[in-house]
Every structure is written in structure tokens, then in C-alpha cells.
Design a protein around this motif. Sequence first.
Motif: not given
Length: 396
Positions: A39-40, A57-62, A85-86, A226-231
Motif C-alpha cells: 500500500v502506498t 492528529y493523523i496516525e499511519v500504521y504499518d 511493508s505488507s 537473500v534479502d526477502v522480507d514478506e508480510y
Amino acid sequence: CGGSISDPSGVLQSPSYPGSYPNDADCVWEIQVENNFRVTLTFRDIAMQSGTCQHDYIEVYDGPLHSSPLLGRFCSGSFPTYVSSSNMMSVRFHSDSRYSFRGFQAHYSSIPAGHNTTIQCLPDYMHVVVSRDYLQSQGYSAQSVTLNDSHCRPTVTSQEVVFNIPYNGCGTVQEENNDTINYSNTIRVASSGYIIKRKKNINLHVSCKMLRNSWQQVMYAAEDAVDVDEYQFGRYDMNITFYDSPAFLRQVRSSPYYIDLNQNLYLQACLHNSDPNLKVVVDTCVASPDPHDFNTLAYYLVRNGCPRDSSYATYYSPSSHFARFKFNAFEFMSRHPSVYLKCRMLVCRLGDSSSRCYRGCSSRPRRDTSAAEESVDVLVGPLQLREGGDPSGNPG
């Protein structure tokens, strides 16, 4: 305001935008796009009470609000862009009882994750796909890819190596902590050679974590190979079915289900999941004549585990994956033709006496419950009164 959003792109904005937002608002949007997408989120306009951002205020969570890192909290300044990141991101807007301003507007879209390895947490197993082109580019063959349990072999196609890893087998390890139930396994990519080797083995650690409101899927590679990071985030597979008697032998397959006033209605909720150590209970069931609106005209049968209707009752179930209950049929006084039910089911760890599944009636709000529980909303209906039905309630 707020809610769950699954469209691949869209617009978020404060209530009444571009007019002044209301006081004492607290809105949470949960954006969930397809598996293996990100998500962007880009803010286009921000006009709020500035300063220390303690009031508005506004908050953005990952990810989900209560279990994910905070990406940013702001109330003025430049227009930021965030990338998850997900496949999930949460946005919270809060205002106090003081001043009111124009608020905010933001645009979001989904972008491909761009990895050569993908993962999905399905109801019965983890589905993991490794690209053969990717393996070849790293100097490995498809035959070098194995699971912890060597008896569980992958399916090798011309382009992919595919693993379907059950939650309850093939060496999958189950682990529980304060806020997750974790199912994990390891896919190993071995370097070839009999006497010496010059490349590290690759360990792909794959896991599905059950959080309070979602499944989280995590994937990474050990030893910096290997750089793999998947959520990823997904939902439980749950359905509710009517039965024609308290024996729960014959399903009612007609829709709408035509009934008589005060007729006994028998329902069974079923969780489709391969882990036997999960338990399902009914938390809340609310009725409405409108399947899209359970606020304007609503009648609660049970709420937070507390029966609100005198005819509501639960039944013994032969499996922890089932929850059985009944109530007597009714119609809304304004003569709406149909009744819809929306039921919130809880999924907890079997035997976890601290979870909501074992606490029964509770007046505490849902957000205070343990994060090792999953809530699932299921819509049932419509129910319609049979023409010429017996008002005494006898089925006839």
C-alpha cells in the motif's frame, strides 16, 4: 467514518471534507490490498490544529492498528508519502472537542511487492512459491529446495517450486506468545557439492501469525544470503448455516429462508481451518432489515457474549471449530420484508482460559481483549416471513 477498504486504489478524507471536521471524531481506516502487493499512501491536503499534535492528529500504521509499528503521526507540515511493508495499512484520524478545520485528503494505491518468492496463508496451509529463474540467478537448482520434513516434497513446474505446507504437519511448529499464535516452518536451499562448497545455504523461514484481527504472514532469509522480507494479511474462512432442527443434521439451503413468526431457528458457525487447537464462539449477533446498515434499525440477539434476546441459546458442539445457537424468529415492526444477521465470531486458542472465548459475557469493549484472538464478521440472510404463516409460531 473509517472502515475496511479492499479496493486497489482510492481516496481517504476526514469527515465533511473540505468542510470542517466534527469534534471528538476517532476514525480508523484499514486498507487491505491483494496478497504480495504493498500500500502506498500520499497526503494531498492537511489543514488541522497544529502544534504538538496532541489534540487533532493523523496516525499511519504499518498493518493493523493495535499490533503494528507506527509509521508517522502528524497534524501539519509537508505532505508525506508512506509505503507499507505488507498488503495492509491503517490510518487513524482523531479530533478533540476544541477547534475544527478543513482536515485532510489522501490518495492510496497498491503496488507489486516485486519479490521472486511469494507466500499466502490459506485456511489449511501455507502456499509458498519460489521462482526457478530466481534460484538459477543465485546459482541453485530446483532440486536443491527442501522442507524441514524431507517427506513433504514440493511441486516443481517449468517456472516455479511450489510448497503447500500444512499448519498441522510437515514439521510446522506452533508457538504462542502474548499477542500471536505462530505457525512456522523452514524451506532450505542447499548449495551443491560433495566435498567443499563456496556458497551459503539459504533458509527461508516461513510463518503465519494469527493476530487479533488478521493473519500476518512473515518470510525472511537467514544468514544474509537473500534479502526477502514478506508480510501479508488475510482473513479466516468462516460461514454460518441454518439447520432445520436442534439435531443439526440437515442444512437449510433455500435463500431467502422463509419462516414463521416465533419459529425456532437453528444456526451453526463453522471455521474452515486445519489447526485442531482453535475454538470458535459467538461474540455478537445483530439483526437489521438492511444488509448494509446495522446501526439505524438494529436488534441485538447477543452482544459481547451477553444474550440480549430471551430466546437466544447456545448448544453443545461436537467440534471446537463449530458454534451452535438458536433464537426465535421475528420481524421488524415497520414491516420490512427481510431480516439480516451480522455475527461476530471469535477464534481463540483451545484451552486458553484467559481469552474471550472462555470468559463468557463481558461488558468490556472489544479493543481490550487479548490480541491472540481473531474476530470474523459473518452476514446471514435474508429471512422472510412465510405468506399466510401461522402467527402462533407453529411451523405448520
